[in-house]
Design a protein around this motif. Structure first.
Motif, PDB file in Angstrom:
ATOM      1  N   SER A  65      54.180  41.163  41.957  1.00  0.00           N
ATOM      2  CA  SER A  65      53.632  40.044  41.181  1.00  0.00           C
ATOM      3  C   SER A  65      52.247  39.631  41.669  1.00  0.00           C
ATOM      4  O   SER A  65      51.436  39.128  40.892  1.00  0.00           O
ATOM      5  CB  SER A  65      54.584  38.851  41.208  1.00  0.00           C
ATOM      6  N   GLU A  66      51.953  39.836  42.949  1.00  0.00           N
ATOM      7  CA  GLU A  66      50.628  39.501  43.472  1.00  0.00           C
ATOM      8  C   GLU A  66      49.551  40.417  42.916  1.00  0.00           C
ATOM      9  O   GLU A  66      48.378  40.071  42.902  1.00  0.00           O
ATOM     10  CB  GLU A  66      50.614  39.587  45.000  1.00  0.00           C
ATOM     11  N   MET A  67      49.951  41.577  42.460  1.00  0.00           N
ATOM     12  CA  MET A  67      48.993  42.536  41.913  1.00  0.00           C
ATOM     13  C   MET A  67      48.840  42.377  40.401  1.00  0.00           C
ATOM     14  O   MET A  67      48.046  43.063  39.787  1.00  0.00           O
ATOM     15  CB  MET A  67      49.434  43.963  42.251  1.00  0.00           C
ATOM     16  N   ASN A  68      49.588  41.465  39.809  1.00  0.00           N
ATOM     17  CA  ASN A  68      49.588  41.269  38.367  1.00  0.00           C
ATOM     18  C   ASN A  68      48.470  40.320  37.951  1.00  0.00           C
ATOM     19  O   ASN A  68      48.725  39.185  37.554  1.00  0.00           O
ATOM     20  CB  ASN A  68      50.955  40.749  37.916  1.00  0.00           C
ATOM     21  N   ARG A  69      47.249  40.788  38.045  1.00  0.00           N
ATOM     22  CA  ARG A  69      46.083  40.022  37.621  1.00  0.00           C
ATOM     23  C   ARG A  69      45.326  40.867  36.609  1.00  0.00           C
ATOM     24  O   ARG A  69      44.990  42.026  36.882  1.00  0.00           O
ATOM     25  CB  ARG A  69      45.157  39.698  38.795  1.00  0.00           C
ATOM     26  N   ILE A  75      43.561  35.076  37.644  1.00  0.00           N
ATOM     27  CA  ILE A  75      43.279  34.785  39.053  1.00  0.00           C
ATOM     28  C   ILE A  75      43.186  33.277  39.266  1.00  0.00           C
ATOM     29  O   ILE A  75      43.727  32.739  40.234  1.00  0.00           O
ATOM     30  CB  ILE A  75      41.991  35.502  39.517  1.00  0.00           C
ATOM     31  N   LEU A  76      42.511  32.587  38.348  1.00  0.00           N
ATOM     32  CA  LEU A  76      42.415  31.131  38.442  1.00  0.00           C
ATOM     33  C   LEU A  76      43.802  30.488  38.402  1.00  0.00           C
ATOM     34  O   LEU A  76      44.125  29.639  39.232  1.00  0.00           O
ATOM     35  CB  LEU A  76      41.560  30.562  37.305  1.00  0.00           C
ATOM     36  N   ILE A  77      44.618  30.885  37.447  1.00  0.00           N
ATOM     37  CA  ILE A  77      45.958  30.315  37.314  1.00  0.00           C
ATOM     38  C   ILE A  77      46.767  30.548  38.581  1.00  0.00           C
ATOM     39  O   ILE A  77      47.376  29.613  39.119  1.00  0.00           O
ATOM     40  CB  ILE A  77      46.680  30.899  36.079  1.00  0.00           C
ATOM     41  N   ALA A  78      46.761  31.773  39.078  1.00  0.00           N
ATOM     42  CA  ALA A  78      47.529  32.092  40.294  1.00  0.00           C
ATOM     43  C   ALA A  78      47.071  31.241  41.476  1.00  0.00           C
ATOM     44  O   ALA A  78      47.895  30.768  42.265  1.00  0.00           O
ATOM     45  CB  ALA A  78      47.398  33.573  40.618  1.00  0.00           C
TER      46      ALA A  78
END
Length: 126
Positions: A65-69, A75-78
């Motif tokens: 999930s960390e790679m799901n950009r 990126i802003l949302i995360a």
């Protein structure tokens, strides 16, 4: 937990700040985020550093999930969510040891909610 969440909070804010500054050229948002990031400190630093064990962190490996950009917006949302979650953890932990810091992290969390709304909705409308 304090050291990890403090780092996560500052790192999340910094990512958003850099996008506001270097990509969107938004001086007001970048300055607000910089000010907020500077409020995210706990003194003295040495006890936090002495408790740090990043080498043996069981969740150190990157998750899928960390790679799901897919774009800067994702990126802003995360990173808004990362900052909000971390400030909530710090708020809860400090309720039992230093309520003044708990309140500071609560205010940081609410400011992140406000900046997120302004940033992401203006991004859609602008």
């Amino acid at each position: 937990m304090v050291d990890a969440n403090l780092n996560r909070l500052k790192e999340g804010i910094r990512v958003i700040e850099d996008i506001a500054r270097y990509v969107h050229n938004d001086k007001d948002l970048a300055a607000s985020l910089k000010s907020l990031r500077h409020q995210c400190r706990i003194e003295p630093l040495e006890p936090l550093l002495s408790s740090r064990d990043s080498i043996n962190d069981v969740l150190r490996p990157t998750t899928t999930s960390e790679m799901n950009r897919t774009d800067l917006r994702s990126i802003l949302i995360a990173n808004y969510k990362r900052g909000q979650e971390s400030s909530r953890v710090l708020e809860e932990l400090y309720k039992i040891v230093e309520p003044v810091l708990s309140e500071r992290f609560k205010q940081i969390r609410y400011e992140l909610y406000t900046l997120e709304k302004r940033n992401l909705l203006s991004d859609l409308n602008g």
